[in-house]
Each structure stands twice: as structure tokens, then as C-alpha cells.
Design a protein around this motif. Sequence first.
Motif, mmCIF file in Angstrom:
data_model
loop_
_atom_site.group_PDB
_atom_site.id
_atom_site.type_symbol
_atom_site.label_atom_id
_atom_site.label_comp_id
_atom_site.label_asym_id
_atom_site.label_seq_id
_atom_site.Cartn_x
_atom_site.Cartn_y
_atom_site.Cartn_z
ATOM 1 N N GLU A 105 -14.830 -14.790 -1.499
ATOM 2 C CA GLU A 105 -14.450 -13.963 -0.863
ATOM 3 C C GLU A 105 -15.087 -14.179 0.512
ATOM 4 N N LYS A 106 -16.230 -15.142 0.281
ATOM 5 C CA LYS A 106 -17.099 -14.737 1.691
ATOM 6 C C LYS A 106 -16.407 -15.260 2.882
ATOM 7 N N ARG A 107 -16.340 -16.964 2.445
ATOM 8 C CA ARG A 107 -15.568 -17.400 3.120
ATOM 9 C C ARG A 107 -14.430 -17.531 3.719
ATOM 10 N N PHE A 108 -12.958 -16.994 2.772
ATOM 11 C CA PHE A 108 -11.649 -17.119 3.196
ATOM 12 C C PHE A 108 -11.414 -15.386 3.733
ATOM 13 N N PHE A 109 -12.342 -14.383 2.804
ATOM 14 C CA PHE A 109 -12.121 -12.641 3.767
ATOM 15 C C PHE A 109 -12.959 -12.600 4.130
ATOM 16 N N SER A 110 -13.362 -12.902 5.186
ATOM 17 C CA SER A 110 -14.086 -12.282 6.539
ATOM 18 C C SER A 110 -13.414 -11.521 7.447
ATOM 19 N N ASP A 111 -13.857 -10.818 8.468
ATOM 20 C CA ASP A 111 -13.214 -9.179 8.874
ATOM 21 C C ASP A 111 -12.067 -10.377 10.096
ATOM 22 N N ALA A 112 -12.649 -11.381 10.516
ATOM 23 C CA ALA A 112 -11.885 -12.314 11.436
ATOM 24 C C ALA A 112 -10.957 -12.939 10.967
ATOM 25 N N THR A 113 -11.098 -13.097 9.422
ATOM 26 C CA THR A 113 -9.990 -13.800 8.798
ATOM 27 C C THR A 113 -8.838 -12.899 8.522
ATOM 28 N N ASN A 114 -9.386 -11.853 7.875
ATOM 29 C CA ASN A 114 -8.550 -10.773 7.827
ATOM 30 C C ASN A 114 -7.717 -10.130 8.988
ATOM 31 N N THR A 115 -8.382 -9.973 9.871
ATOM 32 C CA THR A 115 -8.184 -9.553 11.179
ATOM 33 C C THR A 115 -6.424 -10.750 11.540
ATOM 34 N N LEU A 116 -6.752 -11.479 11.539
ATOM 35 C CA LEU A 116 -5.655 -12.370 11.876
ATOM 36 C C LEU A 116 -4.182 -12.705 11.727
ATOM 37 N N PHE A 117 -4.878 -12.522 9.936
ATOM 38 C CA PHE A 117 -4.097 -12.539 8.911
ATOM 39 C C PHE A 117 -2.800 -11.646 9.281
ATOM 40 N N CYS A 118 -3.597 -10.136 8.988
ATOM 41 C CA CYS A 118 -2.460 -8.861 9.452
ATOM 42 C C CYS A 118 -2.082 -8.874 10.832
ATOM 43 N N LYS A 119 -2.670 -9.336 12.298
ATOM 44 C CA LYS A 119 -2.278 -9.734 13.079
ATOM 45 C C LYS A 119 -0.848 -10.821 13.133
ATOM 46 N N THR A 120 -0.590 -11.716 12.799
ATOM 47 C CA THR A 120 0.263 -12.808 12.318
ATOM 48 C C THR A 120 1.497 -11.874 11.963
ATOM 49 N N PHE A 121 0.939 -12.008 10.543
ATOM 50 C CA PHE A 121 2.032 -10.578 9.625
ATOM 51 C C PHE A 121 2.927 -9.705 10.670
ATOM 52 N N LEU A 122 1.869 -8.930 11.245
ATOM 53 C CA LEU A 122 2.716 -7.426 12.433
ATOM 54 C C LEU A 122 3.551 -8.481 13.460
ATOM 55 N N GLU A 123 2.739 -9.728 13.884
ATOM 56 C CA GLU A 123 3.339 -10.038 14.884
ATOM 57 C C GLU A 123 5.115 -10.175 14.678
ATOM 58 N N TYR A 124 4.903 -11.210 13.276
ATOM 59 C CA TYR A 124 6.030 -12.256 13.162
ATOM 60 C C TYR A 124 7.036 -10.829 12.437
ATOM 61 N N ALA A 125 7.079 -9.725 11.816
ATOM 62 C CA ALA A 125 7.325 -8.953 10.621
ATOM 63 C C ALA A 125 8.636 -8.515 11.253
ATOM 64 N N LEU A 126 9.962 -8.939 10.580
ATOM 65 C CA LEU A 126 11.564 -8.451 10.931
ATOM 66 C C LEU A 126 11.189 -6.534 10.587
ATOM 67 N N ARG A 127 11.910 -6.367 11.954
ATOM 68 C CA ARG A 127 12.098 -5.203 11.552
ATOM 69 C C ARG A 127 13.242 -4.203 11.606
ATOM 70 N N ASP A 128 12.851 -2.340 11.084
ATOM 71 C CA ASP A 128 13.584 -1.977 10.199
ATOM 72 C C ASP A 128 15.767 -2.304 11.590
ATOM 73 N N PRO A 129 16.200 -2.538 11.410
ATOM 74 C CA PRO A 129 17.493 -2.911 12.125
ATOM 75 C C PRO A 129 17.903 -1.132 12.608
ATOM 76 N N VAL A 130 17.350 0.242 12.094
ATOM 77 C CA VAL A 130 17.589 1.241 12.396
ATOM 78 C C VAL A 130 16.883 2.206 13.987
ATOM 79 N N SER A 131 15.698 1.977 13.040
ATOM 80 C CA SER A 131 15.100 2.252 13.482
ATOM 81 C C SER A 131 13.733 1.667 14.687
ATOM 82 N N GLY A 132 13.922 0.585 14.133
ATOM 83 C CA GLY A 132 13.247 -0.465 15.215
ATOM 84 C C GLY A 132 11.826 -0.358 15.491
ATOM 85 N N GLU A 133 11.341 -0.406 14.378
ATOM 86 C CA GLU A 133 9.682 0.511 13.812
ATOM 87 C C GLU A 133 9.369 -1.127 12.605
ATOM 88 N N ILE A 134 8.407 -1.443 12.219
ATOM 89 C CA ILE A 134 8.057 -2.510 11.142
ATOM 90 C C ILE A 134 8.762 -1.930 10.326
#
Length: 845
Positions: A438-467
Amino acid sequence: MVHKEAAARIKINKLLEASGWRFFAEGNQRANIQLEPKVTITTQDIDILGENFEKVTRGFIDFLLLNDKGFPFIVLEAKSEEKNPLAGKEQSRKYARSQNCRFVILSNGNMHYFWDLERGNPYIITSFPTPDSVIGYQKVSSDPQCIIDEQVGDDYIALTQRPNYFAEAAWKNEEERSDYIQSNKLRFLRPYQLKAIVALQKAVKDGQDRFLFEMATGTGKTLVAAAVIKLFLKTSNSRRVLFLVDRLELEDQAKKSFAAALANDYKTVVYKENRDDWRRAEIVVTTVQSLLFNNKYQRLFSPTDFDLVISDEAHRSIGGNARAVFDYFIGYKLGLTATPRDYLKKFDTTSNASKDPRELERRMLLDTYRTFGCDNGQPTFRYSLLDGVKEGYLINPTVVDARTGITTELLSDKGFIVTITDNEGENQEEAYKIREFEKRFFSDATNTLFCKTFLEYALRDPVSGEIGKSIIFAVSQNHAARLTQVLNLIADRMFPGRYQSDFAVQVTSQIPDAQQFTINFTNNNLLGSGNFMDTYRTSKARVCVTVGMMTTGYDCPDILNLGLFRPIFSPTDFIQIKGRGTRKHLFLDQLFDDNVSSSVRHPQKSAYMLFDFFANCEYFEEKFKYDKKIKLPEQRSKGGDEPDTGTGAIPEIYEHLGEDILASVKEETIGAEGMKIDRMFFERFEDVILENDFIAASVEAGQWDRVIDYVNHEVFDKPHEYYTLDKLRKAAAVDRRLSLREILEKIFGLIPRFKSKDELLEEEFSKFVADYKPEEAEAIPAMKHYFKAYVTNDKVRHIINTKHFTELATNPVFSTRDLRAVPDKYRVIIPEYIKDYVSLNQFAA
């Protein structure tokens, strides 16, 4: 053998009385057991009757069980303990027909069969049916031809929902038809769902009474189950159906589905203790765990109470002890599963593989196919994800394979660095302990990188345009909490003022109302709705971060993004998680503004994103090597407490040189109850477990993977008591190796006691007999001896596997003579059966 005959008789007497049969009149209730025509007994005879009961003039003795009018109802033939109950099958058939009886019970006191002469073969039971239950069961016509001849069209369910729908104007008008179907929530069977019903009818025609539907997630298994239920109830081949689920949250979901489809003709209830609603319902829904608790299924139900039993997510809901519930009831059996057996076809079944966690998964799947009569690996009906995509009913994911520098390193030839806890509570370690992982995989830096990538590439709602609505799967509750916080912080920067820390929500079992959160997310009102548009109903919370709550059976068709923020080792888990996004969805159904509708460019869901940070897709879809061996930690020495001299030599014996001597030496054999200090240790552990709300809630929900993981990491090896699995095994004082799950089941009353090694062996052999139904009844004792020796003795197992049979001549456990007594074909069948279906680990001392 007199003692064996008497023992069998006493057991049979107790089983009869426990099931409500009476040797003597009680109040205004007449006796309903007759030993033989014109034979009467006194109360003093009960415990001694049958000292030689097989040596009467006819060679056996029949019991007549009478119905409420005093007429012959069931023939019960008793055999002595060492004889197979099936040995007198034809004799009892002849006698039953002479008495105009439809039912026969065959028993030797330990093994029992219930036989409906109109329905087929004798069926193994673990308790005798009650009089009222068999009276109700007798009302079932049990005519398989009616099932075969029943015409099932695509409107089979719709005809129950609205019998005259086809005559209504809105249906006749094609322009109105779509709105008419939607407003009345009419359900029509798709072509492949009809094929499933036809396949079942064909199987019935072929004489089968067990069926398995292997259907991908999102293909409507519950609707197919509703059609099967109607088929059996309508044709009077069933009067009551039991629908088993493996999680608490799926009970209400199944009830609502069946009520929506069948309420006009049949009543559906969720079983609750101390309530008789189930007696007045045709469809009873419950969890396996509820019936297992304190052996409730045996105490409150008779084997003949349900004529059709359906197991949802079959290889989960009949795994381990749960199979006892499933097999308890007589009648037709249907299993539903989304997990193809093909995922495990390449697995290596050598003895060393038995400790690989994937081997447990393999056993469950094999056992599922065997339980449902599909020994050849072919289900009654199969409809895969690829079939669904090809025919336009399902969606394949767009995979985002994203790897950081750390994950790339750890995805090298060395493999994942993780601790796996298998279903028996055993830790399989590789390279690092869980904390370092957990220490090596899930440092704050790694978690932030995962989440940032996820939100940048996530599909948007076709009606409202939100994530788009999303589910992220984390490693642990702690990891889920950290990811939720990171996502909310990033969302606050991406969408200023839109969210007040309600963009992402942790949905795990430790969170109050977590189960309601999952329902609200499906219903688009989790923490509010319509955040971007007042006329568009969609959940304000956009991301649910979970560990395992939203996998099996969770239905949320407007999911657009899934995140695998953890490595996955089970093909079943992988398929279930991936299946959360495969359903199609029309987003305009949530929009209440016609002016906006016309401007939505892509209102139909046509894709979903699967974010994979640990190459799970590559592992399962391309490089899933089932024959890969997992390196196990080195075994500790058996003694464990020997002083370490540093050289490995045995320390010198201490020589006493003083004048004092021992006054006396006393030996004491510790009985099965163990020493008091051991019992106190176990009781203290029980208290710790029962006081833990998270463990209790997870057990009730049937989430054993989380329970076992939690106990291993949060309860074991702590300084205060230093509980360990080895210590608990010793304290339990059982002659075999207990699993952690068994210990926890005992604590929560799901099993009344720990079964001994021999009791487990008897159970496993009974399953074998039930599956293969050996005709060589006289050889059953020899086969049982062979079966037990192979399971429990390493040397016998080695001799059989290597075919060095001459070594049996000097073997004290199983001799050459013992082998000769086993019919030739079973010398091969029994070892192969054990390799596939029996876990040897539980029989170790």
C-alpha cells in the motif's frame, strides 16, 4: 451386526419424530406411522424395536406413513447402517405400488433418499419431510410433458402483466406502441431469452431436472428466471419456488423484479424468520446466509416445501456450506451465472495447486457445473458478452490502460507484489507485505495521478456535459477514503462552486447507509439530483468509490466510467465489475424538457470507459496463465517452539544433578472439549468478533471476502491478545484443519458446531454417491474406504497416482485386498473426482 441394525432403527425413529410423524396418538391427532400391516407396538418397544429388523420373513421391514385421513401415504424402508439404502429400491417400489403410494423413503439411519415414483430417481435428503409438506407436494401434478408442451412466446411475461394488452388501442397503433409499453412497463422476452426457455424445455424432454444458464451480465437473467418460474407454476409442476441470492441487497431487488413481472398471478415475498408469509406465497426470495444461520433451513423447512429452487449467481450462492441449503430441497434446480467456465479450463490441477487462490475459484465453478448436471462443461444455455455485443444488446468497454512508473515496474516478470487472502482465510504472500504494498502503490502522489487521469479521460454525460456517472474500485476501505478525498479536491478545482465535497462518495460497508447510497445512485438522487440542469434527473454525486459493494447484481445502466484502481485476481470479480458498464441506456428518459431533447447529439449510450491502472484486462483477456504456480511462503517446522541453537542441531538433554526428585508424575488425556485455557481463548475471540459492527454487517450481507480480509489485517497479530489462525485451530480442538471462514461461521451461528474429519468425509462421499449413483451397492463400503484413504493419506494418494500398487501390500491404511474390493472403473473415477471437487487442505491435521 445387531448393534448396527438397532442403531439405524433408533436414528430413523428420531428422524421421523423430529419431522412430525407419530408412533402414537397425541391428543386429537392419530398415529400416522404403521410398522407393518397389522403390527402394533407399545412405548417400551420404540427404543429396542429392530434388534434384527432385516431378518423378518420378507427379508426387510417396511414402514407405512399415513396421510391425514389415515390412508397409506409413504413407504419407508429401513436398512442396517452398513447397507446402502438403495439396495432395497425395487422391493420398496413393488410394495409402494401395492399400497397405492406415490412416495418412498429409503434410509439406513445415516443416508436417506426421498423417491417420488412419478418423477424419476431417488433424491438424497438430510432430514425427513413433514406430513403437511408432503401433502402439499402431492398436489403438484409433476407432469414434465406439460413443461415441454407449453407455448412460450416473447409476450409470455407481458400476458401476466396485462392479459389483454394486444386488444388495446394504444398497442394497435404503432406510433403509440412504444410509449404504451413504457408507461405500462411491459416486459417482452428477447430472442435469446426465448432460446434459454426452449433449451430448458429440451433438457426436461431429455429427462433432466437440473439446468444451468450461463448468461453475461446485463442480459436479463432475472427476467428469464421469471419466465421459468411462470412456466413451472402455470403447468402445475411447482406450487412454490425458492429464489436464492448471495447478498442481502439483492433480496429486495429480486422481489421487485418478480413482483413487476408476475404480481397479477403469483405472490412474491422475502423470507423473514417467525413469519408465515412464505406459506402463502408462490415465490420466496432469501439469502443463503439467512437459511444457513443456526441451520434454519433444516429447522423451519421440509425438503418438499419447494418444487423449484433457483440459485442466482450460482457459483457464489452454492459455494462451500451453502450447497447444503441448495441440495436440501427436492425438485427441479436452476442455476444462473455470468461466469464462463472457459476462464478456468487451463488450470493445473496438480496437488500443489490446491493452495493457489485461483484453484478455489476453479473448484467453485467446477462444482457449480457438476451440481447442475453439466459435467461436460456445457451449460443448458449460454449467451456470452460477445453474443450480446454482436446482436446489439450489450456494449464492450473502451479500455484505458494507464500505468505509472511504479506499476510498470511491478508489472514486470516478477508479477504483482501483494498479499492474497483466499476463501479459507489463508494468506498467500508474494515479495512484500501488505503495508509495504500500500505504501508504494498508494502514496498521495500515486492516488492523485490516478484520479487526475481518470477525470481527464472520463466520458461526459451526453445531456448535461458533466462527468458521467462512475464507479471506482479501491483496494481497501482506507484506500477508498483517500481516493474520495482526492477526487473531491480535484473536482472543486475543475468545477468551481458546483460541488460541496459531494462529487465523490465513499460507498463501503463501514459507511452508514452505504446500501441506501447504492440504491440512490441507481435512482439518480444520491446527495441530490439535477446539479447542472433542473429538468434533467441525474445524481449530483458523480463517482461512487467502493471496494466490493457494487459488483454482483448491481444494476445501474447509465454508468459511463469504471475505474480499476486495484489489481484483480479472480476472473469472477473481473467479469462482474466489467459487467457494471455493459448495459445500454437512453439518457433522454431522464430529461423533462422537449426543447433540449432535440439538441442532444448522442442520447443513446454506446460506449463506456474502463480505466485499468494494473493491466487487469491484459492479464485476463490475453495473458491469463492459469497454470502459473504461486510461490508459497516456506512452511514453519511442526513443533514451532524448539529453541534456536543457531546450528540447526538438537539441543543437548539437560542432566539433573540435584538431590530433589519428582514426587509423582500424572498423565491426563485432554478430551475433545480441549483445555479450559484454550476454550477461554476461543471465547474471548468470539466476543471480539461479535462486538465488531463491521464484521457483523458484512457477515449478514454475505461479504465473506471483506470479512476474512478485515480479520486477517485488523484482528490477527495484534499485541493485546495476539490472535492467530493457528492458535484458534488448536483452541477449537478439532481433528482437522479449520478455515477462518468456518471459525467465523461457528461464531455467528451459521453452523452449529465444527464437523469432525470423518463427518466431512462422510458428507463428501455422500455427494459422490449422489452424483455417480453406483449400481454396485455391495461395493459401497469398499469404495468409501478407498475414498477416505485417498483423501486423508499422502502415501496412499502417491501410490494411486503413480500406480505403484505393489506398495499397498505393506501399507497399514489401505491394502492390496482393499483395492481389489473396489470395482475397476471406480479405482480411476474416485481419484479424479477428488482432484476436481474435494479440497484436501481441510482434512489436514
